[in-house]
Enzyme design. Structure first.
Site, PDB file in Angstrom:
ATOM      1  N   GLN A  36       0.820  -1.210   0.000  1.00  6.98           N
ATOM      2  CA  GLN A  36       0.000   0.000   0.000  1.00  6.98           C
ATOM      3  C   GLN A  36       0.854   1.260   0.000  1.00  6.98           C
ATOM      4  O   GLN A  36       2.032   1.229   0.350  1.00  6.98           O
ATOM      5  CB  GLN A  36      -0.893   0.023   1.256  1.00  6.98           C
ATOM      6  CG  GLN A  36      -1.653  -1.277   1.448  1.00  6.98           C
ATOM      7  CD  GLN A  36      -2.268  -1.488   2.823  1.00  6.98           C
ATOM      8  OE1 GLN A  36      -3.455  -1.391   2.962  1.00  6.98           O
ATOM      9  NE2 GLN A  36      -1.473  -1.785   3.828  1.00  6.98           N
ATOM     10  N   ASP A 111      -2.175  -8.051  11.001  1.00 10.14           N
ATOM     11  CA  ASP A 111      -2.208  -7.040   9.929  1.00 10.14           C
ATOM     12  C   ASP A 111      -1.221  -7.472   8.858  1.00 10.14           C
ATOM     13  O   ASP A 111      -0.149  -7.989   9.141  1.00 10.14           O
ATOM     14  CB  ASP A 111      -1.854  -5.651  10.468  1.00 10.14           C
ATOM     15  CG  ASP A 111      -2.283  -4.550   9.513  1.00 10.14           C
ATOM     16  OD1 ASP A 111      -3.240  -3.823   9.830  1.00 10.14           O
ATOM     17  OD2 ASP A 111      -1.668  -4.419   8.429  1.00 10.14           O
ATOM     18  N   ASP A 143      -1.596 -12.222   6.275  1.00 13.82           N
ATOM     19  CA  ASP A 143      -2.930 -12.031   5.708  1.00 13.82           C
ATOM     20  C   ASP A 143      -3.982 -12.579   6.682  1.00 13.82           C
ATOM     21  O   ASP A 143      -3.868 -13.718   7.148  1.00 13.82           O
ATOM     22  CB  ASP A 143      -2.991 -12.772   4.360  1.00 13.82           C
ATOM     23  CG  ASP A 143      -4.396 -12.764   3.804  1.00 13.82           C
ATOM     24  OD1 ASP A 143      -4.991 -11.679   3.701  1.00 13.82           O
ATOM     25  OD2 ASP A 143      -4.921 -13.854   3.484  1.00 13.82           O
ATOM     26  N   ASP A 164     -11.240  -4.907  11.074  1.00 14.74           N
ATOM     27  CA  ASP A 164     -10.984  -3.468  10.869  1.00 14.74           C
ATOM     28  C   ASP A 164     -10.067  -3.338   9.659  1.00 14.74           C
ATOM     29  O   ASP A 164      -8.888  -3.023   9.778  1.00 14.74           O
ATOM     30  CB  ASP A 164     -10.328  -2.895  12.133  1.00 14.74           C
ATOM     31  CG  ASP A 164     -10.135  -1.393  12.027  1.00 14.74           C
ATOM     32  OD1 ASP A 164     -10.729  -0.765  11.133  1.00 14.74           O
ATOM     33  OD2 ASP A 164      -9.374  -0.852  12.845  1.00 14.74           O
TER      34      ASP A 164
HETATM   35  N1  SAM Z   1     -11.000   2.173   9.452  1.00 14.70           N
HETATM   36  C1  SAM Z   1     -10.379   1.866   8.294  1.00 14.70           C
HETATM   37  C2  SAM Z   1     -11.125   2.187   7.039  1.00 14.70           C
HETATM   38  O1  SAM Z   1     -11.960   1.447   6.623  1.00 14.70           O
HETATM   39  O2  SAM Z   1     -10.863   3.232   6.498  1.00 14.70           O
HETATM   40  C3  SAM Z   1      -9.560   0.625   8.340  1.00 14.70           C
HETATM   41  C4  SAM Z   1      -8.290   1.029   8.991  1.00 14.70           C
HETATM   42  S1  SAM Z   1      -6.992  -0.025   9.247  1.00 14.70           S
HETATM   43  C5  SAM Z   1      -5.635   1.074   9.002  1.00 14.70           C
HETATM   44  C6  SAM Z   1      -6.918  -1.072   7.841  1.00 14.70           C
HETATM   45  C7  SAM Z   1      -5.783  -2.082   7.955  1.00 14.70           C
HETATM   46  O3  SAM Z   1      -6.125  -3.246   7.224  1.00 14.70           O
HETATM   47  C8  SAM Z   1      -4.430  -1.619   7.416  1.00 14.70           C
HETATM   48  O4  SAM Z   1      -3.519  -1.533   8.485  1.00 14.70           O
HETATM   49  C9  SAM Z   1      -4.032  -2.725   6.399  1.00 14.70           C
HETATM   50  O5  SAM Z   1      -2.657  -3.030   6.400  1.00 14.70           O
HETATM   51  C10 SAM Z   1      -4.894  -3.872   6.912  1.00 14.70           C
HETATM   52  N2  SAM Z   1      -5.154  -4.944   5.930  1.00 14.70           N
HETATM   53  C11 SAM Z   1      -5.518  -4.825   4.636  1.00 14.70           C
HETATM   54  N3  SAM Z   1      -5.690  -6.034   4.074  1.00 14.70           N
HETATM   55  C12 SAM Z   1      -5.451  -6.958   5.037  1.00 14.70           C
HETATM   56  C13 SAM Z   1      -5.459  -8.378   5.086  1.00 14.70           C
HETATM   57  N4  SAM Z   1      -5.748  -9.102   3.998  1.00 14.70           N
HETATM   58  N5  SAM Z   1      -5.163  -8.990   6.262  1.00 14.70           N
HETATM   59  C14 SAM Z   1      -4.857  -8.272   7.369  1.00 14.70           C
HETATM   60  N6  SAM Z   1      -4.803  -6.901   7.376  1.00 14.70           N
HETATM   61  C15 SAM Z   1      -5.101  -6.256   6.247  1.00 14.70           C
END
Ligand code: SAM
Length: 308
Positions: A36, A111, A143, A164
């Site tokens: 990202q 994460d 993941d 989240d």
């Molecule tokens: N509140 C937020 C929004 O919807 O705008 C979500 C915030 S949080 C920062 C989202 C997190 O999801 C990020 O830290 C990202 O790295 C994580 N993420 C994305 N895909 C993922 C996956 N497949 N498994 C675990 N974490 C993941």
């Protein structure tokens, strides 16, 4: 008269053909990670904010509206949440809210992006408030879907699962974490009165996506409860959905919410209380109608996407 635009902006699509821009007052840090594009910036109107792939993830103005709305309804609904799984939540604010509950013995946070976590530890102290160092937290980089699939195979159980994640976008890292097949795995790791919640995009800005997420959860769990809050950082109403075979937060009376908050947390929160709880679960008529009208659901073969 021509409008003078500041030259650095965050431009975010909020629905098909409709966007929102915010002036970047200053960039505090930015990094292109393996997964990202991540930036911490001071944004007009929102203050210090985390932006991933051009989408505001949360801001100091109202991150508590989002994180408290995501975490506390399911935590309060479960009779005694001891083991909690958080997928995503890179800022560390979701685990911050989970850790407020005295019954919690272990929080596993998964994460996908190590760099986001390192970034958050360094630049988002106001969000995590030291939560990554809490002895009850086990951080896993990986993941979320893979983790939960292996956890189910190992027979690992949780009382509460909190999703989240970034929104489902075409080619994005979390798209396969909004499908029926994924929610089946979530159900496998929930024990007894287990309950899950996911952020589910906006019922007003991307109504079809919201309804599809709700329907996908409803194909797996006996009880599905949609609810909303307002998040200015996300340009309007924001939606969540809980899934459980036994419990619904909507069934809790105001008195019970107040009692459990007193007994389990003790201090007053900035956003969530019994009054807020009642408000979040009382959906306006158009949203109830939307959820009755749209019947589609998302599968691995036919996922759902928000516009980018
Ligand atoms: N509140 C937020 C929004 O919807 O705008 C979500 C915030 S949080 C920062 C989202 C997190 O999801 C990020 O830290 C990202 O790295 C994580 N993420 C994305 N895909 C993922 C996956 N497949 N498994 C675990 N974490 C993941």
């Amino acid at each position: 008269m021509a409008m003078k635009l500041p030259w650095k902006l965050v431009v975010e699509w909020i629905s098909e053909g409709e966007g929102c821009f915010r002036e970047i007052v200053s960039v505090l840090a930015e990094k292109r990670t393996r997964f990202q594009e991540v930036m911490v910036a001071e944004l007009s109107g929102l203050g210090k904010s985390l932006v991933i792939d051009g989408k505001v993830q949360s801001s100091l103005l109202d991150e508590h509206w989002y994180h408290e709305a995501l975490v506390h309804p399911v935590m309060i609904t479960h009779p005694r949440p001891r083991r909690v799984l958080v997928l995503g939540g890179g800022e560390g604010a979701t685990i911050r809210e989970v850790l407020r509950h005295r019954s919690v013995e272990e929080v596993v946070m998964v994460d996908i992006d190590r760099d986001v976590i390192e970034f958050a530890k360094k630049h988002l102290g106001e969000w995590h408030q030291g939560s990554f160092n809490d002895k009850r937290v086990r951080l896993v980089i990986g993941d979320g879907r893979e983790y939960i699939t292996n956890a189910a195979r190992r027979g690992e159980y949780f009382d509460v699962v909190i999703l989240d994640l970034v929104d489902p976008t075409e080619g994005g890292p979390a798209t396969k974490l909004y499908t029926v097949e994924f929610y089946e795995k979530v159900r496998e790791v929930l024990r007894g009165e287990g309950i899950m919640v996911t952020q589910a995009t906006s019922p007003t800005l991307t109504p079809r996506v919201y309804a599809v997420v709700k329907n996908s959860i409803a194909r797996v769990f006996r009880i599905t409860t949609p609810y909303v809050t307002y998040v200015r950082s996300y340009n309007g109403l924001w939606g969540f959905v809980t899934g459980s075979d036994k419990l619904s937060p909507k069934e809790l009376s105001r008195e019970e919410v107040a009692k459990r908050l007193r007994e389990r947390i003790g201090t007053s929160l900035r956003f969530y209380d019994e009054e807020t709880h009642t408000w979040m679960f009382s959906l306006p008529k158009p949203i109830r109608e939307l959820l009755e009208t749209i019947k589609d659901y998302a599968t691995d073969k036919n996922p759902v996407y928000v516009p980018v």
